[in-house]
Design a protein around this motif. Structure first.
Motif, PDB file in Angstrom:
ATOM      1  N   SER A 317     -13.875 -20.482 -15.437  1.00 28.97           N
ATOM      2  CA  SER A 317     -14.200 -19.565 -16.571  1.00 28.97           C
ATOM      3  C   SER A 317     -15.856 -19.520 -16.733  1.00 28.97           C
ATOM      4  CB  SER A 317     -13.387 -20.015 -17.637  1.00 28.97           C
ATOM      5  OG  SER A 317     -12.184 -19.555 -17.476  1.00 28.97           O
ATOM      6  N   THR A 318     -16.233 -18.493 -16.963  1.00 25.13           N
ATOM      7  CA  THR A 318     -17.774 -18.532 -17.537  1.00 25.13           C
ATOM      8  C   THR A 318     -17.866 -17.763 -18.942  1.00 25.13           C
ATOM      9  OG1 THR A 318     -18.027 -17.859 -15.327  1.00 25.13           O
ATOM     10  CG2 THR A 318     -19.883 -17.313 -16.773  1.00 25.13           C
ATOM     11  N   SER A 319     -19.065 -18.363 -19.493  1.00 23.64           N
ATOM     12  CA  SER A 319     -19.162 -18.081 -21.115  1.00 23.64           C
ATOM     13  C   SER A 319     -19.822 -16.654 -20.768  1.00 23.64           C
ATOM     14  CB  SER A 319     -20.191 -19.209 -21.608  1.00 23.64           C
ATOM     15  OG  SER A 319     -19.379 -20.248 -21.839  1.00 23.64           O
ATOM     16  N   GLU A 328     -17.195 -15.959 -25.313  1.00 19.43           N
ATOM     17  CA  GLU A 328     -15.731 -16.248 -24.892  1.00 19.43           C
ATOM     18  C   GLU A 328     -15.772 -17.002 -23.470  1.00 19.43           C
ATOM     19  OE1 GLU A 328     -13.750 -12.807 -25.347  1.00 19.43           O
ATOM     20  OE2 GLU A 328     -14.379 -11.742 -23.522  1.00 19.43           O
ATOM     21  N   GLN A 329     -14.900 -17.625 -23.081  1.00 16.02           N
ATOM     22  CA  GLN A 329     -14.783 -17.985 -21.675  1.00 16.02           C
ATOM     23  C   GLN A 329     -13.922 -17.252 -20.838  1.00 16.02           C
ATOM     24  OE1 GLN A 329     -15.994 -20.990 -20.163  1.00 16.02           O
ATOM     25  NE2 GLN A 329     -17.337 -21.077 -22.149  1.00 16.02           N
ATOM     26  N   ASN A 330     -14.410 -16.361 -20.356  1.00 11.02           N
ATOM     27  CA  ASN A 330     -13.754 -15.409 -19.609  1.00 11.02           C
ATOM     28  C   ASN A 330     -13.272 -15.615 -17.998  1.00 11.02           C
ATOM     29  OD1 ASN A 330     -13.156 -13.002 -18.163  1.00 11.02           O
ATOM     30  ND2 ASN A 330     -14.038 -11.718 -19.771  1.00 11.02           N
ATOM     31  N   PRO A 331     -12.124 -15.911 -17.428  1.00 16.01           N
ATOM     32  CA  PRO A 331     -11.761 -16.287 -16.342  1.00 16.01           C
ATOM     33  C   PRO A 331     -11.862 -15.353 -15.196  1.00 16.01           C
ATOM     34  CG  PRO A 331      -9.820 -15.858 -17.588  1.00 16.01           C
ATOM     35  CD  PRO A 331     -10.877 -15.665 -18.707  1.00 16.01           C
ATOM     36  N   SER A 335     -17.705 -18.809 -12.375  1.00 14.76           N
ATOM     37  CA  SER A 335     -18.583 -19.908 -12.110  1.00 14.76           C
ATOM     38  C   SER A 335     -18.173 -20.625 -11.070  1.00 14.76           C
ATOM     39  CB  SER A 335     -19.131 -20.533 -13.411  1.00 14.76           C
ATOM     40  OG  SER A 335     -19.676 -19.542 -14.088  1.00 14.76           O
ATOM     41  N   ALA A 394     -10.884 -11.823 -22.901  1.00  9.94           N
ATOM     42  CA  ALA A 394     -10.469 -13.166 -22.157  1.00  9.94           C
ATOM     43  C   ALA A 394      -9.192 -13.405 -23.052  1.00  9.94           C
ATOM     44  CB  ALA A 394     -11.485 -14.021 -22.532  1.00  9.94           C
ATOM     45  N   LYS A 398      -5.880 -14.983 -20.978  1.00 11.06           N
ATOM     46  CA  LYS A 398      -5.235 -16.397 -20.995  1.00 11.06           C
ATOM     47  C   LYS A 398      -3.907 -16.309 -21.609  1.00 11.06           C
ATOM     48  CE  LYS A 398      -9.851 -18.289 -21.836  1.00 11.06           C
ATOM     49  NZ  LYS A 398     -10.963 -18.731 -22.891  1.00 11.06           N
TER      50      LYS A 398
END
Length: 573
Positions: A317-319, A328-331, A335, A394, A398
């Protein structure tokens, strides 16, 4: 009385003759064996063994090549690692000389300060490294010369020890070629900064070339192709395809025949191209489909590309900025790190990080005609999700995420003999020899497929700044390196594709590292169990504390609380 004397003399003479004969035999054997090439690579990493691609290239050399190696071997202050690396390069060059059977000449120079060798090193543009403030300059560079063709590697680095065979073989291939490779680019996006204008569309603002494509013309003879082309010229050696959205059948057929003629292809496709969607938002005539695929071609190659779902990877996941401009941490913004990348392949061996967004995945059916090499993949904590779910952000992804517990391929290479995706199709003009229909490969071809287009766009790979009035770019990740490596491989000699990444002389203590990792995992598990027990005890004490007691006893522990409290130290040990 004289008999023993003559006997001893005869015995001594015989021994001397035998010794001389033995020395003569040893000397003769040494001369004979010096003419015989008996060599064996006993290193575990096969540091002195060539890949099949290198062997094939050297066997086909038809011109003499001189390799000039400049190495500061006599500087005593040089680091030991540097000296060992230089000796390794020199030994490897000698292996090239032997394998080329006289076609390659090796010259080794020690560019000491103020020497002719240093002067030549500077003329060739080799990058010297000063040793300290006033120390001597260290050189470790290579020059390849054949006729009027000259190729320079200004600095050989121990950091590329694993890729040194590829670098040297590539230099030999470049020296042996008198012209730049011809590279075709077919794109539905303005990668060179020019937008296709339609009479029905309003004029649009001009765009700068994408940074990843800006320098291609410096190293290649680039030919741009229209997305509706029905013929790829025979002089094109390799082809880059970007976002092949809604390509007509004639264009797909042209790509098919180009590959069967021995061409090499690098294709970027996408289930949802953000750049395309952003461009479409600026158009007043609706939002077209932002996905791209070459389903008919891929099906003939035994490949399926999921162009209706994107991959989500919880471990990558990338910020990013989400709703209400919150981070947000988006999967679905991936990354990717070393563990997601093939470290043994030349294209990806030096890649440390990649950023891919809204990416599609590939699946391959086994085919003994083709060699399949996955280059980039997700973790096992990943799963494909539909595009509708992505729109809810996100948190929604999740909440509904269910892992597939398997890795998914994001980029791969196919190499071998392909069959046509149009077995029954004939060219419109059969009299034109350039369009004679092929049903299978004349020569082995190669295709690199990547499931994301946006990774090539500037905002995903570089940071732009203004330096003294000039545009300057700072890489954000290794997306540009990945692209450059892939282009270099498909545009190079066929033999370069099969060259592996070599082992290194650095030997880590793998068993010790494994034991350390096992001990760390065991300690973390024990710590987790103890924390759980402690939390349970705290809950029970809080529960007992809340039971009704005499108001005057509120600062005293009940017998049950005292009993629970006594168990805490013992259970934590």
């Amino acid at each position: 009385m004289k008999k023993p004397f003559f006997a001893n003399t005869l015995k001594a003479t015989g021994s001397l003759i035998g010794l001389v004969a033995l020395l003569a035999i040893v000397f003769a054997t040494n001369i004979i064996l010096s003419k015989v090439n008996l060599r064996a690579d006993l290193t575990e990493e096969r540091l002195y063994s060539f890949s099949d691609g290198t062997k094939e290239l050297l066997s086909k050399l038809d011109r003499e090549i001189t390799m000039k190696f400049f190495f500061s071997s006599s500087i005593s202050e040089a680091p030991v690692q540097y000296k060992n690396f230089g000796r390794q390069i020199e030994d490897l060059l000698m292996e090239y000389r032997l394998a080329a059977k006289g076609k390659i000449k090796i010259e080794v120079y020690d560019p000491t300060p103020d020497s002719d060798a240093e002067e030549w090193a500077q003329k060739y543009g080799l990058a010297g490294q000063p040793l300290g403030m006033i120390g001597p300059t260290l050189y470790c560079g290579l020059v390849g010369i054949s006729g009027d063709i000259e190729v320079v590697m200004p600095a050989l680095s121990p950091g590329r020890e694993g890729q040194i065979e590829y670098d040297i073989t590539r230099m030999i291939a470049q020296v042996g070629v008198a012209k730049a490779p011809v590279l075709g680019v077919l794109s539905t996006l303005p990668v060179f900064g020019s937008l296709q204008q339609s009479p029905q569309m309003p004029p649009q603002q001009s765009m700068n070339p994408w940074f990843s494509f800006a320098d291609l013309r410096k190293d290649y003879d680039v030919r741009t192709l229209e997305p509706d082309t029905d013929l790829i010229p025979s002089e094109i050696d390799s082809l880059i395809i970007v976002h092949p959205k809604d390509l007509p059948e004639n264009t797909l057929y042209a790509i098919d025949q180009f590959l069967l003629r021995g061409g090499k292809i690098l294709a970027f496709m996408d289930p949802f191209c953000l750049v395309d969607a952003l461009t479409a938002q600026q158009q007043p005539y609706g939002t077209p489909n932002a996905s791209s695929n070459m389903e008919q071609l891929l099906s003939a190659w035994g490949v399926t590309f999921d162009s209706v779902q994107v991959i989500a990877d919880m471990d990558a996941s990338t910020s990013v900025y989400g709703k209400d401009n919150k981070v947000e941490q988006n999967p679905v913004w991936l990354s990717l790190r070393k563990e997601n990348i093939d470290s043994d392949d030349i294209v990806t061996s030096e890649i440390g990080s990649l950023l891919m967004a809204m990416t599609g995945t590939f699946s391959v059916e086994p085919d003994n005609r083709l060699t399949v090499t996955p280059l980039v993949r997700t973790s096992e904590n990943s799963a494909p999700i539909n595009l509708m779910s992505v729109q809810f952000g996100a948190d929604a992804i999740k909440r509904d995420f269910k892992s597939s517990y398997k890795e998914h391929t994001l980029a791969l290479r196919l190499h071998g003999n392909f069959k046509s995706a149009f077995p029954d199709k004939a060219p419109d003009n059969e009299e034109n020899s350039a369009t004679v229909h092929l049903s299978e490969s004349l020569n082995p071809g190669a295709v690199i497929l990547v499931g994301d287009v946006d990774m090539l766009f500037d905002q995903f790979c570089v940071q732009e700044s203004n330096f003294m009035g000039f545009r300057a770019f700072q890489p954000l990740n290794d997306n540009i390196t990945f692209f450059a490596n892939a282009v270099e491989q498909i545009s190079g000699s066929e033999t370069l594709i099969g060259i592996r990444s070599r082992g290194t002389t650095q030997r880590p203590f793998t068993r010790v590292l494994k034991l350390q990792k096992q001990a760390q995992l065991k300690w973390l598990e024990e710590e987790r169990q103890l924390e759980n027990k402690l939390n349970d005890l705290r809950v029970r004490l809080n529960s007992l504390q809340q039971t009704e007691k005499d108001h005057s006893q509120r600062f005293k522990l009940s017998p049950e609380q005292e009993q629970e409290n006594k168990t805490i130290p013992r259970r934590r040990n």
